[in-house]
Design a protein around this motif. Sequence first.
Motif, PDB file in Angstrom:
ATOM      1  N   GLY A 227      -8.555  71.040 -50.432  1.00  0.00           N
ATOM      2  CA  GLY A 227      -9.502  69.978 -50.722  1.00  0.00           C
ATOM      3  C   GLY A 227     -10.724  70.491 -51.460  1.00  0.00           C
ATOM      4  N   VAL A 228     -11.557  69.561 -51.897  1.00  0.00           N
ATOM      5  CA  VAL A 228     -12.763  69.890 -52.659  1.00  0.00           C
ATOM      6  C   VAL A 228     -13.970  69.771 -51.747  1.00  0.00           C
ATOM      7  N   PRO A 229     -14.697  70.872 -51.512  1.00  0.00           N
ATOM      8  CA  PRO A 229     -15.817  70.816 -50.572  1.00  0.00           C
ATOM      9  C   PRO A 229     -16.979  69.987 -51.099  1.00  0.00           C
ATOM     10  N   GLY A 230     -17.639  69.309 -50.174  1.00  0.00           N
ATOM     11  CA  GLY A 230     -18.844  68.567 -50.481  1.00  0.00           C
ATOM     12  C   GLY A 230     -19.961  69.069 -49.593  1.00  0.00           C
ATOM     13  N   GLU A 231     -20.586  68.149 -48.869  1.00  0.00           N
ATOM     14  CA  GLU A 231     -21.681  68.552 -47.986  1.00  0.00           C
ATOM     15  C   GLU A 231     -21.156  69.179 -46.695  1.00  0.00           C
ATOM     16  N   ALA A 232     -19.907  68.897 -46.333  1.00  0.00           N
ATOM     17  CA  ALA A 232     -19.340  69.434 -45.097  1.00  0.00           C
ATOM     18  C   ALA A 232     -17.975  70.036 -45.376  1.00  0.00           C
ATOM     19  N   MET A 233     -17.663  71.119 -44.654  1.00  0.00           N
ATOM     20  CA  MET A 233     -16.336  71.714 -44.750  1.00  0.00           C
ATOM     21  C   MET A 233     -16.063  72.496 -43.464  1.00  0.00           C
ATOM     22  N   ALA A 234     -14.796  72.793 -43.240  1.00  0.00           N
ATOM     23  CA  ALA A 234     -14.384  73.591 -42.085  1.00  0.00           C
ATOM     24  C   ALA A 234     -13.825  74.911 -42.582  1.00  0.00           C
ATOM     25  N   ALA A 235     -14.033  75.970 -41.817  1.00  0.00           N
ATOM     26  CA  ALA A 235     -13.500  77.279 -42.170  1.00  0.00           C
ATOM     27  C   ALA A 235     -12.951  77.947 -40.921  1.00  0.00           C
ATOM     28  N   GLY A 236     -11.847  78.660 -41.093  1.00  0.00           N
ATOM     29  CA  GLY A 236     -11.243  79.375 -39.980  1.00  0.00           C
ATOM     30  C   GLY A 236     -10.542  80.616 -40.485  1.00  0.00           C
ATOM     31  N   GLU A 237      -9.868  81.310 -39.573  1.00  0.00           N
ATOM     32  CA  GLU A 237      -9.190  82.545 -39.952  1.00  0.00           C
ATOM     33  C   GLU A 237      -7.827  82.267 -40.593  1.00  0.00           C
ATOM     34  N   GLY A 238      -6.860  81.870 -39.776  1.00  0.00           N
ATOM     35  CA  GLY A 238      -5.489  81.755 -40.242  1.00  0.00           C
ATOM     36  C   GLY A 238      -5.181  80.451 -40.938  1.00  0.00           C
ATOM     37  N   ILE A 239      -4.162  80.484 -41.788  1.00  0.00           N
ATOM     38  CA  ILE A 239      -3.724  79.291 -42.512  1.00  0.00           C
ATOM     39  C   ILE A 239      -3.257  78.219 -41.538  1.00  0.00           C
ATOM     40  N   GLU A 240      -2.446  78.589 -40.555  1.00  0.00           N
ATOM     41  CA  GLU A 240      -1.934  77.614 -39.593  1.00  0.00           C
ATOM     42  C   GLU A 240      -3.051  77.011 -38.750  1.00  0.00           C
ATOM     43  N   THR A 241      -4.063  77.825 -38.418  1.00  0.00           N
ATOM     44  CA  THR A 241      -5.210  77.315 -37.669  1.00  0.00           C
ATOM     45  C   THR A 241      -5.943  76.249 -38.461  1.00  0.00           C
ATOM     46  N   VAL A 242      -6.235  76.557 -39.709  1.00  0.00           N
ATOM     47  CA  VAL A 242      -6.992  75.625 -40.550  1.00  0.00           C
ATOM     48  C   VAL A 242      -6.175  74.360 -40.835  1.00  0.00           C
ATOM     49  N   MET A 252     -11.624  66.154 -44.592  1.00  0.00           N
ATOM     50  CA  MET A 252     -12.609  67.213 -44.804  1.00  0.00           C
ATOM     51  C   MET A 252     -11.974  68.413 -45.494  1.00  0.00           C
ATOM     52  N   ALA A 253     -12.661  68.950 -46.489  1.00  0.00           N
ATOM     53  CA  ALA A 253     -12.207  70.173 -47.143  1.00  0.00           C
ATOM     54  C   ALA A 253     -12.266  71.323 -46.139  1.00  0.00           C
ATOM     55  N   SER A 254     -11.397  72.308 -46.335  1.00  0.00           N
ATOM     56  CA  SER A 254     -11.362  73.432 -45.402  1.00  0.00           C
ATOM     57  C   SER A 254     -10.925  74.691 -46.133  1.00  0.00           C
ATOM     58  N   ALA A 255     -11.112  75.825 -45.455  1.00  0.00           N
ATOM     59  CA  ALA A 255     -10.781  77.111 -46.066  1.00  0.00           C
ATOM     60  C   ALA A 255     -10.303  78.074 -45.003  1.00  0.00           C
ATOM     61  N   ALA A 256      -9.233  78.806 -45.311  1.00  0.00           N
ATOM     62  CA  ALA A 256      -8.709  79.844 -44.418  1.00  0.00           C
ATOM     63  C   ALA A 256      -9.083  81.196 -45.009  1.00  0.00           C
ATOM     64  N   ARG A 273     -23.836  71.681 -46.756  1.00  0.00           N
ATOM     65  CA  ARG A 273     -24.969  71.482 -45.853  1.00  0.00           C
ATOM     66  C   ARG A 273     -24.571  71.622 -44.391  1.00  0.00           C
ATOM     67  N   ARG A 274     -23.272  71.466 -44.101  1.00  0.00           N
ATOM     68  CA  ARG A 274     -22.814  71.570 -42.713  1.00  0.00           C
ATOM     69  C   ARG A 274     -21.458  72.262 -42.694  1.00  0.00           C
ATOM     70  N   LEU A 275     -21.387  73.369 -41.937  1.00  0.00           N
ATOM     71  CA  LEU A 275     -20.177  74.177 -41.867  1.00  0.00           C
ATOM     72  C   LEU A 275     -19.606  74.127 -40.459  1.00  0.00           C
ATOM     73  N   TYR A 276     -18.336  73.722 -40.356  1.00  0.00           N
ATOM     74  CA  TYR A 276     -17.627  73.752 -39.080  1.00  0.00           C
ATOM     75  C   TYR A 276     -16.802  75.036 -39.014  1.00  0.00           C
ATOM     76  N   ILE A 277     -17.037  75.808 -37.973  1.00  0.00           N
ATOM     77  CA  ILE A 277     -16.352  77.088 -37.814  1.00  0.00           C
ATOM     78  C   ILE A 277     -15.248  76.913 -36.783  1.00  0.00           C
ATOM     79  N   ALA A 278     -14.006  76.901 -37.240  1.00  0.00           N
ATOM     80  CA  ALA A 278     -12.854  76.750 -36.342  1.00  0.00           C
ATOM     81  C   ALA A 278     -12.493  78.142 -35.813  1.00  0.00           C
ATOM     82  N   ARG A 279     -12.996  78.471 -34.668  1.00  0.00           N
ATOM     83  CA  ARG A 279     -12.831  79.833 -34.167  1.00  0.00           C
ATOM     84  C   ARG A 279     -11.555  79.972 -33.343  1.00  0.00           C
TER      85      ARG A 279
END
Length: 346
Positions: A227-242, A252-256, A273-279
């Motif tokens: 996806g294309v990030p805007g003001e909010a996005m999620a980021a995590g470690e693994g591809i399957e997690t994200v 929501m855009a996201s990144a592994a 402006r807002r980052l969700y950290i999928a730990r």
Amino acid sequence: MARLVASDLAHRLGRQAEAVCRYYLSAGLKQGNYWLVGDVRNTPGRSMFVRLKDSPKGPAGKFTDAATGEHGDLLDVIRESCRLNDFADIVEEARTFLSMPHPESEPAQKEHAATPVPSGSAEAARRLIAMSQSIGGTLVESYLRNRGITAFRGTGNLRFHPRCFYRPDEHSPTETWPAMIAAVTDLSGRITGAHRTWLAPDGLDKAPIDTQRKAMGDLLGNAVRFGVPGEAMAAGEGIETVLSVREAIPGMASAAALSAAHLAAILFPDSLRRLYIARDNDPAGNGARDSLIERADAAGIEAIVLSPRLGDFNGDLRVLGIDALRANVRVQLAPQDVTRFMTLTA
């Protein structure tokens, strides 16, 4: 507007018609100024022909299936070969292709192959991705579905390679296994690396080998992006997690980032402006979380931690189910993001 977008993309794809065919219609072959294949869904055969160059008969990229009378352009090829229904998904896949290095013509391929590049380099990663194909109908789709992942919108950076090289160590012979190939990109979308997940021949699990995943290229700060990030996005470690988190917040855009260390160093888009950290629930995940929160705070970005109930979000999805996953994620999102990004699953 949609018609203008489609027309522009079809024209741009037509300028690279042979590359599009080699990528999405890999079961076919070039004959003269045409690409021959069984049908628009990449079935082996010769009844469908795609025009590769402009001619008095029509522009490059137009196809006709002599067996069925079906006809269209390269956007239709992308739609059918990738099994996409939503126009936005087709547009995103087309734009992803247009930003990637492409399979080359036969003479260029021979010259290309004669020029070696360092193993594990960014250029080697780009060549691997150029040789892979979209995941629709492949073992990658089977593998992800077996892990509970069914939301494939915006996953153009995931590819499939049927015979990806694997070498346990420098003293062992080279093997080949099917693999999920993920394009690692920088913030501009330029491919800097690749991640390989070798799969079992039936696609239901990872391959029965010692090292099931390997990354190559320039990884620090970069990620596999969806996806294309805007003001909010999620980021995590693994591809399957994200991808599991995307099941709950598909808008929501996201990144592994591919590892805890690389998650801690991931680069932030200017718009963020807002980052969700999928730990992940482990010491490495806790360390990545703390480092990333500190970096986000220093950049003026609000950091919100998303915590799974089990070891990771894919475990939550597989064991607890999609409804439980959505309920858990929902209470951890900022209220405005619940409305904005979870409406597709409400």
